[in-house]
Design an enzyme around this catalytic site. Structure first.
Site, PDB file in Angstrom:
ATOM      1  N   TRP B  54       0.827  -1.213   0.000  1.00  0.00           N
ATOM      2  CA  TRP B  54       0.000   0.000   0.000  1.00  0.00           C
ATOM      3  C   TRP B  54       0.853   1.252   0.000  1.00  0.00           C
ATOM      4  O   TRP B  54       1.843   1.341   0.717  1.00  0.00           O
ATOM      5  CB  TRP B  54      -0.874   0.014   1.250  1.00  0.00           C
ATOM      6  CG  TRP B  54      -1.478   1.342   1.541  1.00  0.00           C
ATOM      7  CD1 TRP B  54      -0.974   2.315   2.352  1.00  0.00           C
ATOM      8  CD2 TRP B  54      -2.692   1.871   0.996  1.00  0.00           C
ATOM      9  NE1 TRP B  54      -1.802   3.408   2.361  1.00  0.00           N
ATOM     10  CE2 TRP B  54      -2.871   3.161   1.540  1.00  0.00           C
ATOM     11  CE3 TRP B  54      -3.652   1.367   0.109  1.00  0.00           C
ATOM     12  CZ2 TRP B  54      -3.967   3.962   1.215  1.00  0.00           C
ATOM     13  CZ3 TRP B  54      -4.740   2.157  -0.205  1.00  0.00           C
ATOM     14  CH2 TRP B  54      -4.882   3.434   0.345  1.00  0.00           C
ATOM     15  N   MET B  55       0.428   2.255  -0.769  1.00  0.00           N
ATOM     16  CA  MET B  55       1.087   3.561  -0.804  1.00  0.00           C
ATOM     17  C   MET B  55       0.051   4.665  -0.639  1.00  0.00           C
ATOM     18  O   MET B  55      -1.022   4.577  -1.205  1.00  0.00           O
ATOM     19  CB  MET B  55       1.794   3.732  -2.151  1.00  0.00           C
ATOM     20  CG  MET B  55       2.518   5.050  -2.333  1.00  0.00           C
ATOM     21  SD  MET B  55       3.410   5.107  -3.929  1.00  0.00           S
ATOM     22  CE  MET B  55       2.116   5.737  -4.972  1.00  0.00           C
ATOM     23  N   ASP B  57       0.443   9.156   0.714  1.00  0.00           N
ATOM     24  CA  ASP B  57       1.092  10.451   0.455  1.00  0.00           C
ATOM     25  C   ASP B  57       2.534  10.372  -0.038  1.00  0.00           C
ATOM     26  O   ASP B  57       3.344   9.616   0.512  1.00  0.00           O
ATOM     27  CB  ASP B  57       1.170  11.276   1.746  1.00  0.00           C
ATOM     28  CG  ASP B  57      -0.144  11.442   2.456  1.00  0.00           C
ATOM     29  OD1 ASP B  57      -1.183  11.053   1.915  1.00  0.00           O
ATOM     30  OD2 ASP B  57      -0.112  11.958   3.588  1.00  0.00           O
ATOM     31  N   PHE B 117       4.844   8.794   9.778  1.00  0.00           N
ATOM     32  CA  PHE B 117       3.855   9.497   8.946  1.00  0.00           C
ATOM     33  C   PHE B 117       4.545  10.524   8.043  1.00  0.00           C
ATOM     34  O   PHE B 117       5.772  10.676   8.049  1.00  0.00           O
ATOM     35  CB  PHE B 117       2.805  10.151   9.840  1.00  0.00           C
ATOM     36  CG  PHE B 117       1.656   9.230  10.210  1.00  0.00           C
ATOM     37  CD1 PHE B 117       1.732   7.855  10.030  1.00  0.00           C
ATOM     38  CD2 PHE B 117       0.470   9.759  10.730  1.00  0.00           C
ATOM     39  CE1 PHE B 117       0.654   7.021  10.370  1.00  0.00           C
ATOM     40  CE2 PHE B 117      -0.600   8.941  11.074  1.00  0.00           C
ATOM     41  CZ  PHE B 117      -0.519   7.581  10.891  1.00  0.00           C
ATOM     42  N   SER B 118       3.719  11.250   7.332  1.00  0.00           N
ATOM     43  CA  SER B 118       4.248  12.102   6.249  1.00  0.00           C
ATOM     44  C   SER B 118       5.212  13.170   6.740  1.00  0.00           C
ATOM     45  O   SER B 118       5.111  13.670   7.857  1.00  0.00           O
ATOM     46  CB  SER B 118       3.093  12.768   5.510  1.00  0.00           C
ATOM     47  OG  SER B 118       2.460  11.823   4.685  1.00  0.00           O
ATOM     48  N   ARG B 185       0.740  17.093  12.408  1.00  0.00           N
ATOM     49  CA  ARG B 185       1.543  16.251  11.512  1.00  0.00           C
ATOM     50  C   ARG B 185       1.881  16.903  10.179  1.00  0.00           C
ATOM     51  O   ARG B 185       1.441  17.964   9.857  1.00  0.00           O
ATOM     52  CB  ARG B 185       0.790  14.945  11.262  1.00  0.00           C
ATOM     53  CG  ARG B 185      -0.587  15.092  10.689  1.00  0.00           C
ATOM     54  CD  ARG B 185      -1.254  13.700  10.540  1.00  0.00           C
ATOM     55  NE  ARG B 185      -2.611  13.804  10.078  1.00  0.00           N
ATOM     56  CZ  ARG B 185      -3.688  13.833  10.864  1.00  0.00           C
ATOM     57  NH1 ARG B 185      -3.554  13.756  12.157  1.00  0.00           N
ATOM     58  NH2 ARG B 185      -4.894  13.960  10.348  1.00  0.00           N
ATOM     59  N   ASP B 186       2.695  16.137   9.440  1.00  0.00           N
ATOM     60  CA  ASP B 186       3.028  16.413   8.044  1.00  0.00           C
ATOM     61  C   ASP B 186       3.952  17.621   7.866  1.00  0.00           C
ATOM     62  O   ASP B 186       3.657  18.533   7.084  1.00  0.00           O
ATOM     63  CB  ASP B 186       1.759  16.597   7.189  1.00  0.00           C
ATOM     64  CG  ASP B 186       0.770  15.455   7.347  1.00  0.00           C
ATOM     65  OD1 ASP B 186       1.193  14.366   7.770  1.00  0.00           O
ATOM     66  OD2 ASP B 186      -0.420  15.648   7.046  1.00  0.00           O
ATOM     67  N   GLU B 238      -4.623  18.434   6.276  1.00  0.00           N
ATOM     68  CA  GLU B 238      -3.439  17.573   6.180  1.00  0.00           C
ATOM     69  C   GLU B 238      -2.469  18.161   5.151  1.00  0.00           C
ATOM     70  O   GLU B 238      -2.843  18.923   4.264  1.00  0.00           O
ATOM     71  CB  GLU B 238      -3.825  16.141   5.778  1.00  0.00           C
ATOM     72  CG  GLU B 238      -4.632  15.406   6.844  1.00  0.00           C
ATOM     73  CD  GLU B 238      -4.746  13.902   6.601  1.00  0.00           C
ATOM     74  OE1 GLU B 238      -4.717  13.148   7.577  1.00  0.00           O
ATOM     75  OE2 GLU B 238      -4.843  13.484   5.435  1.00  0.00           O
ATOM     76  N   TRP B 340      -9.369   8.912  -0.600  1.00  0.00           N
ATOM     77  CA  TRP B 340      -9.575   8.071   0.581  1.00  0.00           C
ATOM     78  C   TRP B 340     -10.968   7.445   0.640  1.00  0.00           C
ATOM     79  O   TRP B 340     -11.161   6.443   1.326  1.00  0.00           O
ATOM     80  CB  TRP B 340      -9.310   8.875   1.853  1.00  0.00           C
ATOM     81  CG  TRP B 340      -7.862   9.073   2.173  1.00  0.00           C
ATOM     82  CD1 TRP B 340      -7.157  10.233   2.072  1.00  0.00           C
ATOM     83  CD2 TRP B 340      -6.944   8.084   2.646  1.00  0.00           C
ATOM     84  NE1 TRP B 340      -5.849  10.021   2.447  1.00  0.00           N
ATOM     85  CE2 TRP B 340      -5.693   8.715   2.814  1.00  0.00           C
ATOM     86  CE3 TRP B 340      -7.050   6.723   2.943  1.00  0.00           C
ATOM     87  CZ2 TRP B 340      -4.557   8.044   3.263  1.00  0.00           C
ATOM     88  CZ3 TRP B 340      -5.921   6.046   3.394  1.00  0.00           C
ATOM     89  CH2 TRP B 340      -4.697   6.709   3.554  1.00  0.00           C
TER      90      TRP B 340
END
Lengths: 566, 566
Positions: B54-55, B57, B117-118, B185-186, B238, B340
């Site tokens: 799975w892929m 971002d 995470f990203s 995040r990110d 995000e 998503w």
């Protein structure tokens, strides 16, 4: 979308401007047109439609408190079932906001190459305009402000009625506002008590400006400010409107059950909301109706933030306008239930388009996610009133769903296309054993004559969203039209928490012939969408199912087949 | 969408968190899953996909100027073809931005219940971090900033590579930034020359805030400002990102032919653009990538207006990130080509998801309507480079279309799913005789093995919009998935005017197995969408037609079947 006169955009104008007939011979027009693909669903029973011809934006909505009658006008082409010049204001009235009597033409354009474009009506109780005398009851001092559109430009006109809104006199000194623009339209006027002025918002459409003017007398207008470049811009701005919306501190929304947030600290009990329609250029294609929350000082509207919020997240909701003089300070509104991307091709014959049900607008605090609370426009249908009767009703409480079962609710007896349902469900996501399985609650609403035609609705756990699929139809238009997409969806947060802590969701659905209106979680969002099944294949059987075990429990499912009148 | 830890939103978390395997036994996982509905289209040939698993971002995009190699990382679950913890950074590299070599895991989370995470990668040329010595070439002083996600919170971590980005060392004093939040995040980091600081943007997701921090050394970060409540809010923010984008004063856009507008008065030659992704809650359902144009002083971003603009108007474009250290001051970027709402259910088996083609971002003045000019983000594919060869090509200039004709362009020889086309057409809307007829230019792109499966694209005069219909497929997923809608559209203004004054429109299309990317009018807008046909039913025949006479002229139609490598 209205015609655009410049050569640059002639591509848009050409389809709008077709040959018209000066007499009302729509039948001969229609006979000359190929309607082989049409499967007229029959006119909605509890929504405003024209008796014959084309309708778009709602105009001049008001309540006559002298007669307790609701009046609605609309953009009207009586000569054909597509948009075209000359364009009129049609007129309808209703005692209950459910059934409407169509009275035909109310306002005419100046000539056959022009249009009486969108506008609004106010009640000039105190005769500020000087257009009335004592023979006209204060509550029937009706003044319409609208856009007279011609190739030369778009200018704001006034007209007034001395008979309760059935016929109009045109103001002698029109225009009341002219800035020498071809893209300047859709005046919506209201009385601003704090400054004792009339306030007009209208669109300088292709500059992405909502202009605000004020007046003491409805006929002389002074520029005050621009509200510009907010929201999704699209091709152009249309049909702005500014309303003072009450903030309701509810105890039944998703807030009171979550995170201990309080809702009534430090806020006034109303906010001003600017409504705006754009077309084309919706993120989902075509027509879009957005709103901005803020403050208004009589001259300038200031948005509280730069967020873009949608009034309705369906494909078919445009040009919403509020009623003037609605009782009890309520803000009621109605929108055109179509989308310019395909409105001229939907499979109806003698008539085209209907309005949405009338909706009550409030502001409430809502949690779009666990960490924040946002002031949100709620819209709830004003529907369950005296004009409707229940023909058949089924109610089910507490139904646990598993993957090998489905529950049937048949209200097909005497089905003629008018239904209401409420669905409340609880989700136990800990029972989802693998992300490979789609955990869906699915609701099929099937045609009585041919159950291969159906609407599919439901909720999917992984997407945290509610869906509607209007693509299961034998009607050619549904598949062939390149813009009539099949699936729409809305992400959905819990409505409240059950005693066991699991989240509960709620949707109310209104179905009237070819229109479905969904109201989520008491109206924190809504989704309005057209659909088309074969003629007289009215919806009557509800099938509830899921693909997973132990995830979904129906807490309340209430389905009614309704009729209008006795 | 990442898991949300609060009980309020447990409904969202449950599907994301499934059982994982600590070893890379994806095959056994897949064998245990029902894949009967799958019709794997085969992996895209010229787009980044993972070899297996799975892929989502894109992360840490950068150009290594020491080796002239492009590096891309990505959110990666090697254990399954759906999202799940532990989540890794995968890694791929490319010499030509067309073909990618997948190197598998690059960064690991701290434990099996957490996720790397990203985040982003910067080149620390001057060793501000002190993490490098002279044995590491300046152009390979690679520092990754990313979010370590666990149930306890989301904290920002640093890692660095001493071997050109193939393996990483974790910074000893992680986290480098922790505000005790579970929704934070990110990080996307860049060097701000004017203030000689590193700047980080990241999302305080559920408060709808983009936070800006600065640092001298990449490991100690100081809060500067919030950029809050802009755009469509959706469920959460995000993957923000801030970029200095050059303003290109082109002579080939739609502006120079219209209204005598000038494009280069009074503006700097760049503007700052804030990118933002929201999910769920896109107006068209699910995932959405928007941008805001403005100014940045090193500490605070100020948007020029409150408009909401979409980076791409398709269903499948999310979490776009720009490359660090791209040559020649160009701003290149890549997004995740999925949504998503349905990304975990698309009919692929051993791998899931690909990135978009790399795109060159510029700002240009564009006229969305005849009366205004707006600074607009252009994105153009970086695609026609050395890695591609033409297998078959057909070119047609000047083809007038009528309703009883269609033109076939067959490039089916050796079809294996990689095509490019350019279509330029002129519209004579004065030839539209009645608004009852839909004036459409339609392009069917048909499967070679089974031509009942096809994409339908085109332009309709009355809607002034370009459409794509991906619903003509025998693949069950296409119809059964409740969120995979069939039709998307984009309103379109003329690209330029022909000598006869008629408007000209332009689209470039890239098709790679199950992905179509459309670029309108040199990239003034784009639309990225997945589609699924039966296995190995690759596209190869283009049929152009219209329902009306004398309206459409094809000025240029150029179709190529492409191959990768020799």
């Amino acid at each position: 979308m209205r015609i655009v006169v410049s050569a640059f955009a002639v591509v848009i104008a050409a389809v709008g401007v077709h040959a018209y007939n000066s007499t009302l011979d729509i039948q001969s027009n229609l006979a000359a047109t190929n309607h082989s693909a049409m499967a007229d669903p029959g006119k909605p029973l509890a929504h405003l439609t024209p008796n014959v011809g084309w309708m778009n934006d709602p105009n001049g909505l008001f309540f006559d408190n002298e007669t307790s009658m609701w009046h609605a006008y609309y953009q009207y082409n009586p000569n054909d079932n597509i948009w075209g010049l000359p364009l009129y204001w049609g007129h309808a009235s209703s005692e209950d906001l459910v059934t409407w009597n169509d009275h035909g033409i109310a306002l005419e354009p100046e000539n056959d190459e022009s249009g009486a474009f969108s506008g609004s009506i106010v009640i000039d109780f105190n005769n500020t305009s000087g257009l009335f005398d004592n023979t006209c009851l204060p509550g029937q001092r009706i003044v319409a402000l609208y856009t007279e559109h011609s190739e030369a430009g778009e200018r704001q006109y006034a007209a007034y009625s001395l008979d309760g809104g059935y016929t109009f006199n045109y103001y002698k000194h029109n225009p009341v506002l002219d800035i020498n623009s071809t893209q300047f339209r859709d005046p919506k006027v209201f009385w601003h008590e704090e400054t004792e002025r009339w306030v007009m918002t209208l669109a300088l459409s292709q500059e992405y400006k909502i202009q605000i003017y004020t007046s003491k007398n409805l006929t002389s207008w002074e520029f005050q400010s621009n509200f510009s470049h907010h929201g999704v811009l699209g091709y152009q701005y249309e049909c702005p409107g500014l309303s003072k919306i009450p903030i309701v501190h509810t105890t039944s929304s998703n807030l009171t059950q979550s995170a201990g947030l309080t809702t009534n600290n430090g806020f006034a009990d109303y906010k001003w909301v600017m409504f705006l329609s754009i077309n084309p250029g919706a993120p989902h294609g075509g027509s879009y109706n957005e709103y901005f929350i803020g403050d208004f000082d009589g001259k300038r509207f200031t948005a509280q933030d730069a967020a873009t919020r949608a009034v309705d997240c369906g494909k078919d909701f445009y040009a919403m306008q509020t009623f003037s003089n609605a009782p009890n300070g309520e803000v009621l509104a109605m929108a055109w239930a179509s989308n310019w991307d395909y409105s001229g091709y939907v499979p109806t014959r003698d008539w085209r388009s209907s309005m949405t049900v009338v909706r009550n607008l409030t502001l409430r605090y809502y949690s779009p996610n666990p960490e924040t609370s946002e002031l949100t426009l709620y819209n709830q249908p004003v529907f369950k009133s005296s004009g409707l009767n229940t023909k058949q009703r089924l109610i089910k409480k507490s139904l646990k769903l598993n993957s090998n079962e489905s529950a049937i609710f048949n209200v097909a007896d005497g089905a003629h296309g008018l239904l209401e349902f409420t669905l409340e469900w609880k989700v136990n996501s800990s029972a989802v054993t693998t992300g490979h399985d789609m955990a869906d609650l699915s609701l099929k609403i099937k045609g009585v004559e041919d159950d291969s035609e159906y609407l599919r609705l439901g909720y999917v756990v992984s997407a945290a969203a509610f869906f509607l699929d209007r693509g299961n139809s034998r009607v050619n238009f549904v598949h062939a039209n390149p813009f009539f997409g099949n699936k729409v969806s809305k992400n959905l947060e819990p409505y409240e928490s059950a005693e066991d802590g699991l989240p509960i969701y709620n949707v109310q659905g209104l179905i009237d012939r070819n229109l479905i209106e969904l109201f989520f979680n008491d109206g924190s969002s809504s989704s309005t969408n057209l659909f088309f099944l074969s003629s007289e294949n009215y919806l009557g059987e509800f099938e509830v199912s899921t693909g997973v075990d132990n995830v979904f429990t129906i807490l309340n499912f209430d389905v009614q087949q309704l009729s209008v009148g006795n």
